[in-house]
Design an enzyme around this catalytic site. Structure first.
Site, PDB file in Angstrom:
ATOM      1  N   ASP A 105       0.988  -1.052   0.044  1.00 49.40           N
ATOM      2  CA  ASP A 105       0.135  -0.024   0.011  1.00 49.40           C
ATOM      3  C   ASP A 105       0.850   1.200  -0.049  1.00 49.40           C
ATOM      4  O   ASP A 105       1.810   1.289  -1.001  1.00 49.40           O
ATOM      5  CB  ASP A 105      -0.963  -0.025   1.160  1.00 49.40           C
ATOM      6  CG  ASP A 105      -2.008   1.036   1.356  1.00 49.40           C
ATOM      7  OD1 ASP A 105      -2.900   1.064   0.461  1.00 49.40           O
ATOM      8  OD2 ASP A 105      -2.058   1.941   2.219  1.00 49.40           O
ATOM      9  N   HIS A 271      -7.431  -6.692   1.082  1.00 51.99           N
ATOM     10  CA  HIS A 271      -6.240  -5.826   0.784  1.00 51.99           C
ATOM     11  C   HIS A 271      -5.198  -6.258   1.756  1.00 51.99           C
ATOM     12  O   HIS A 271      -3.989  -5.995   1.304  1.00 51.99           O
ATOM     13  CB  HIS A 271      -6.946  -4.443   1.201  1.00 51.99           C
ATOM     14  CG  HIS A 271      -5.986  -3.230   1.002  1.00 51.99           C
ATOM     15  ND1 HIS A 271      -5.394  -3.180  -0.529  1.00 51.99           N
ATOM     16  CD2 HIS A 271      -5.307  -2.313   1.698  1.00 51.99           C
ATOM     17  CE1 HIS A 271      -4.772  -2.193  -0.360  1.00 51.99           C
ATOM     18  NE2 HIS A 271      -4.507  -1.651   0.922  1.00 51.99           N
TER      19      HIS A 271
END
Length: 289
Positions: A105, A271
């Site tokens: 990320d 995620h």
């Protein structure tokens, strides 16, 4: 968490970094994303250490318990170039001339910037759930804007997002639903909770995003125009239950112009792969590293 690891505070060129490290062997740095801290790697780092690596897990500048420098109009203290210098300085302090970098990320932006700016230091690069910042912005359409609207919300300063988030950080960051102690692990959750409840940390995390839309994009554009590429072998990983494939199709294809050598694939996960599927992530990292 992190049995047999050392937890320390380092001063890197005046920047305080909270760091956990352990193991012996070739060094690998693990860089977390938003709004996590280094403890997101609690199920991954010990496995890599047991596999024969020295594993270094810092809180990024602005995140967790690392320092939060005063920003400026250009958001330069929160540029990925500045964060990359933190990582190189930290590895100097720990005595590692060469090291691999893995980022997830927001941490992946720091990871690839470290590889671009310091090619003599980075032996291998792993980027997770990301494409280069300028690629994400240039490919932005209605689907991306709808799913990743927080990028633009975080960037607003006349009506700062800090006021909204800090009014109820637990609800904003879904601390008792999607990001519950059961999902994150109790100790990791406690560290995450302390971070999101600190208004200074919230402000610094948003400065990371503001830098992403401005100075980080500019630096990517300059590098691309100059033909600079990531010189070390690169692995792109992504969560198959996230939206990377829907947004970008072949994620490796997006990275290919940026890398001399790149491969990649998806891992079955939502995620936050390090928390949701650490077993498959550890296998992928061990094989590549």
């Amino acid at each position: 968490m992190f049995e047999d690891f050392t937890l320390e505070q380092f001063d890197v060129d005046g920047q305080r970094l909270r760091v956990r490290y352990g193991g012996r062997g070739p060094a690998v740095v693990l860089l977390h994303g938003h709004p996590r801290t280094h403890t997101t790697w609690y199920a991954v780092a010990p496995e890599l250490a047991a596999a024969g690596f020295t594993v270094v897990c810092p809180d990024l500048r602005g995140y967790g318990q690392s320092g939060k420098p005063v920003t400026d109009a250009g958001h330069t203290p929160y540029s990925k170039r500045a964060m990359a210098r933190d990582i190189v300085g930290l590895m100097d302090a720990l005595g590692h001339e060469r090291f691999a970098v893995t980022g997830h990320d927001r941490g992946s932006y720091v990871a690839y910037r470290t590889a671009l700016d310091h090619p003599d230091r980075v032996s291998k690069l792993v980027v997770m759930d990301s494409v280069p910042a300028v690629e994400a912005l240039e490919r932005c359409g209605a689907e991306f804007a709808a799913a990743w609207w927080h990028w633009w919300f975080f960037a607003q300063q006349e009506k700062p997002a800090e006021r909204v988030i800090c009014a109820d950080p637990d609800t904003w960051y879904e601390a008792w639903t999607k990001n519950s102690p059961q999902a994150l692990g109790p100790d990791n959750h406690a560290d995450f909770l302390a971070a999101i409840r600190n208004p200074a940390t919230v402000h610094a995390m948003l400065e990371d995003y503001r830098a992403g839309l401005t100075i980080d994009r500019h630096n990517d554009e300059v590098d691309r125009a100059a033909g600079r590429r990531i010189e070390c072998p690169t692995l792109a990983l992504w969560s198959t239950d996230d939206d990377m494939e829907q947004l970008y199709g072949d994620v490796v294809d997006v990275w290919r112009p940026w890398c001399r050598e790149v491969d990649g694939y998806g891992i079955k996960s939502t995620h936050h792969i390090a928390e949701r599927n650490p077993q498959d992530l550890v296998r992928a990292l061990r094989t590549f590293l």
